[in-house]
Design an enzyme around this catalytic site. Sequence first.
Site, PDB file in Angstrom:
ATOM      1  N   TYR A 167      40.099  47.563  33.404  1.00 11.64           N
ATOM      2  CA  TYR A 167      40.505  48.443  32.310  1.00 11.64           C
ATOM      3  C   TYR A 167      39.692  48.209  31.042  1.00 11.64           C
ATOM      4  O   TYR A 167      39.863  48.916  30.060  1.00 11.64           O
ATOM      5  CB  TYR A 167      41.991  48.235  31.994  1.00 11.64           C
ATOM      6  N   LYS A 168      38.845  47.202  31.067  1.00 11.65           N
ATOM      7  CA  LYS A 168      38.093  46.878  29.863  1.00 11.65           C
ATOM      8  C   LYS A 168      36.665  47.426  29.966  1.00 11.65           C
ATOM      9  O   LYS A 168      36.212  47.771  31.055  1.00 11.65           O
ATOM     10  CB  LYS A 168      38.042  45.348  29.670  1.00 11.65           C
ATOM     11  N   ILE A 169      35.929  47.416  28.822  1.00  9.87           N
ATOM     12  CA  ILE A 169      34.588  48.008  28.861  1.00  9.87           C
ATOM     13  C   ILE A 169      33.673  47.220  29.800  1.00  9.87           C
ATOM     14  O   ILE A 169      32.804  47.769  30.429  1.00  9.87           O
ATOM     15  CB  ILE A 169      33.976  48.154  27.446  1.00  9.87           C
TER      16      ILE A 169
END
Length: 448
Positions: free
Chosen positions: A222-224
């Site tokens: 879910y993170k960059i």
Amino acid sequence: MSENATASLAIEGGPKSVSSYEGSGPPKIGVEEFMELADTWGFTEETKESIRQAIGRDRFTSPMLSRYYNPKPSKVAALEALCRELFGVPYVLAVNSGTSALNTAYVAAGVGPGCEVIVPAYTFFATVAEVVTACAIPVIAEVDESLTIDPQDIEAKITPRTRAIAPVHLIGTCADMDAVMGIARKHNLMVIEDTAQACGGEYKGRKLGTIGDFGCFSISSYKITGGGEAGLVMCKDKFLYTRAQNNHDTGACWRPDRFAVEQEEGELFCGYNYKLSELEGAVNLAQMRKMPDQVNRWRTAKQRVVSQLKQHEGITPQKVNDPDGEVGYKLVFFPPNTAESMKVVQALAAEGVPVSCRGDRESRDWHIYSYWEHLMDRKSASADGCPWTCERNAPFVPDYRPDMCPRSTDLLNRAVYVSIDQWWTEQDCTAVAGAINKVLGAFYACSG
Ligand SMILES: Cc1ncc(COP(=O)(O)O)c(C=O)c1O
């Protein structure tokens, strides 16, 4: 006397009873497991069949998907080495989530019963939850127009029990680290940076997550940057690193002499198993190699948009503590009230801009303190109400209320978020800036 009693023992030079075994099987982890991975990638049946045939031709031994006691060079260790280089920090510990990174940092920093940690009113709940799992008390501070912790409110919330400050670099931007570090030094506090949403961002030339005593990262899907479920803990102090290692692997595989007695007081205590698997290590090693370019693309795209924006009366841009250092995947500004924010969002969306605003929606969101009912209601995993009822905490538990940080609530209800895409071309950026100027120009007077 048995027959064997007369045969000389192999240990004394006699014949070996068992010289080889007939039975043997395929590698424990083989083609089938690899094919399950190929399936996760979403290859077509035809491609999968080609992969199966290709890898079926090779002879191989079962891979070991744990980091320790692995005959092959560890991917997790390689990920840590790469991060040491990219972030310029001496100690990096890979763990299995951002949440376990936070728990590890708090525990390693000595956060425990009788301690308070100052956290911002706007962050994913894990920053706060892990203070409680460490049996300590979170104290909530307001955020300012940067949407990161307000240094003035930190000062106001310090008590003799304060052990640490946890600034959070939310949505790719950075907390005011000069101010946070100044306060921490003055009051002799630990600083644990939650960098889950700003991997690769910088503050005045220093990588976020390397300025305080600990940096905690989530590198989940879910993170960059991140591919599954994983996290990182970074620090500069060897003993703190040792304590972090202990917390992440209470089975102590990390120790050169695993079951040796404690080498230094505070090194050994009952911890968890937060070890990162080699599968996640491999994926995140590849992800982390891409990170610098990815951050550059985002930063460039945001700066291109921002450089073309006009100022409008009544519109407050987000305070960006380091415009050159932030990652820049969101552009934020505040219209004067929620109704106007909603009007602006609708108009921008109609222009084709990816935009959102919380408005005055009642929908629950664990990034906002007023929905942290775990705190508001002092929820506990144990029937006796620990840690809230612990005698070292109970007299000091704050009066948590959903309206205790009115400034943060107001800002979050008005904030308009434009999502920046790292792949936007110069033309895309110009078009988005044009749309923002067009909409704001229709509602507000231009002031520069
Ligand atoms: C600011 C922040 N801290 C911590 C976490 C927790 O990370 P993880 O989901 O990897 O446990 C997140 C994840 O959403 C986050 O956004």
